[in-house]
Design an enzyme around this catalytic site. Structure first.
Site, short mmCIF file in Angstrom:
data_model
loop_
_atom_site.label_atom_id
_atom_site.label_comp_id
_atom_site.label_asym_id
_atom_site.label_seq_id
_atom_site.Cartn_x
_atom_site.Cartn_y
_atom_site.Cartn_z
N SER A 313 -1.85 5.98 -103.59
CA SER A 313 -2.54 6.45 -102.21
C SER A 313 -3.58 5.34 -101.78
CB SER A 313 -3.48 7.36 -102.81
OG SER A 313 -3.74 8.42 -102.02
N ASP A 324 1.71 -6.69 -95.72
CA ASP A 324 2.08 -6.75 -94.52
C ASP A 324 1.42 -7.77 -93.65
OD1 ASP A 324 3.88 -4.86 -94.96
OD2 ASP A 324 3.16 -3.09 -93.57
N LYS A 338 2.41 7.76 -102.62
CA LYS A 338 1.60 8.79 -102.03
C LYS A 338 1.17 8.38 -100.75
CE LYS A 338 -1.09 12.53 -102.39
NZ LYS A 338 -1.73 12.55 -101.34
#
Length: 413
Positions: A313, A324, A338
């Site tokens: 999460s 990224d 999640k």
């Protein structure tokens, strides 16, 4: 960011929660309806307006309201049961009703499912089984040997098969000194019963330590156990202190971190990033919101992040953002997966409703729900005990130290 910037999101593994109020004045007057029918209609309306899946699990949502109101609702409990049955049809364990007591308990408890035995729990989205995310350090659950991914089959002899997350948590709560028995299932082992004595749970989300690499290079080791209300501030203090002590690189350990407050995850990402997108959110209209770095990073030193199957999460949002953006390399195992956001609405009778309203994507638009984030360097590891974390017995940690030592980790711009 449109509809997203008015809500404070809670991004717990077991629940992602945004607190916003729905007042009785929003409900159109319906004098023919009883108080119980009004509550059912109120829940139906919120889901109708907000739920992420516009097909409502491929069913006619209007029919669900009509069917629920056809049955007699003589008392509040009957209304609660009707609401739970209506929500069950969505087949989404994260969209759920909380009675007034459960709702008050959730508001008081910043970690979501922290109980008197020191367990953070979740319903596995694939199987619906009640599972341990992680026992809290020093808690009765940890001392009894409970481990991440253990299945909780029974609580005090009652099967957990049909219990909601909140019902299970409520059954494990209780006065300090009282006893609760759990029937546990573990991969590769038989079922066993464990008896726990409830206690007060102290939870410090940040562990910080200045260490030396084999080459004598000082680095900061930071372990973050959850994203509660204090996490970002505590971590900022820890990084600043380690910077003053001469740390030249960092390992951030997010293993078995089930999440917590989304805003805390975003603030922690901003401590490492000067620019770039942290996360995108997508609602059922396909409208994208986004959170950006704010030029407030504390350090540009090289960073390695440790992740595993219990990283979930808000932890996945942080790990995905830094991966990224090229700010950090990830070491360990693929994360839990999640990627849904819930909003928690307060209802007119003091109960609550958690509704999945959006999903999130990483800066490269990766949807990680049920997929997780794959680390740059995959290192699988047998479970180790708390004392072995960050030691020679911890092969994932050792791989992170080796990566820092090679100077192959480049800080983001």
């Amino acid at each position: 960011m449109g509809f997203m910037n008015k809500q404070v999101f809670r991004c717990g593994f077991s629940l992602l929660l945004a607190f916003c109020l729905v007042f009785g004045s929003l409900i159109p007057p319906a004098t023919a309806l009883t108080q119980q029918q009004k509550l059912v209609s109120e829940v139906w309306r919120i889901v109708n307006r907000s739920y992420l899946d516009e097909t409502f699990n491929h069913q006619n949502w209007s029919d669900m309201r009509q069917n629920a109101l056809k049955k007699p609702l003589p008392n509040d409990q009957a209304a609660y049961t009707a609401i739970q049955n209506m929500l069950k049809s969505l087949d989404d364990p994260f969209t759920r009703f909380l009675d007034p007591e459960q709702y008050r308990s959730l508001q008081v408890n910043t970690s979501g499912e922290l109980t008197g035995v020191g367990l953070q729990i979740a319903l596995n989205p694939q199987t619906g089984t009640l599972e341990v995310i992680t026992p809290i350090e020093g808690s009765p659950a940890e001392k009894a040997g409970l481990k991440p991914r253990d299945r909780i089959l029974k609580i005090e002899g009652l099967s957990t098969e049909n219990l909601t997350l909140d019902e299970a948590a409520a059954r494990m709560r209780g006065p300090i000194g009282s006893v609760v028995s759990l029937l546990i299932g573990r991969e590769g082992e038989g079922e066993k019963e464990i008896t726990l004595v409830r206690d007060r749970i102290e939870l410090n989300p940040v562990v910080a330590d200045l260490r030396l690499s084999p080459q004598g290079k000082p680095f900061g080791y930071l372990r973050l156990t959850q994203f509660n209300a204090n996490a970002a501030m505590e971590l900022a203090h820890a990084i600043s202190s380690l910077e003053k002590k001469g740390a030249a690189a960092y390992i951030l350990d997010l293993r078995n971190n089930p999440g917590g407050l989304l805003q805390a995850g975003i603030e922690v990402a901003r401590q490492w990033l000067d620019s770039g997108t942290i996360v995108y959110t997508v609602n059922r209209q396909g409208i994208q919101g986004n959170f950006e770095a704010s030029g407030s990073s504390i350090t540009q030193d090289p960073l390695v992040i440790l992740v595993n199957q219990g990283t979930a999460s808000a932890s996945e949002i942080l790990a995905g953002a830094l991966q990224d953006n090229g700010r950090a390399q990830l070491v360990g195992e693929t994360t839990f997966g999640k990627g849904l956001i819930q909003s928690l609405f307060e209802l007119s009778d003091g109960s609550g409703l958690a509704v999945t309203i959006a999903k999130y994507e990483t800066p490269d638009h990766r949807d990680i729900n049920k997929l997780g984030i794959k680390p740059d360097i995959v290192i699988t590891q047998q479970p180790i005990n708390r004392e072995q974390i960050g030691t020679a017995a911890d092969s994932q940690y050792q791989a992170a130290v080796e990566l820092l030592s090679k100077n192959s980790v480049v800080a983001g711009s």
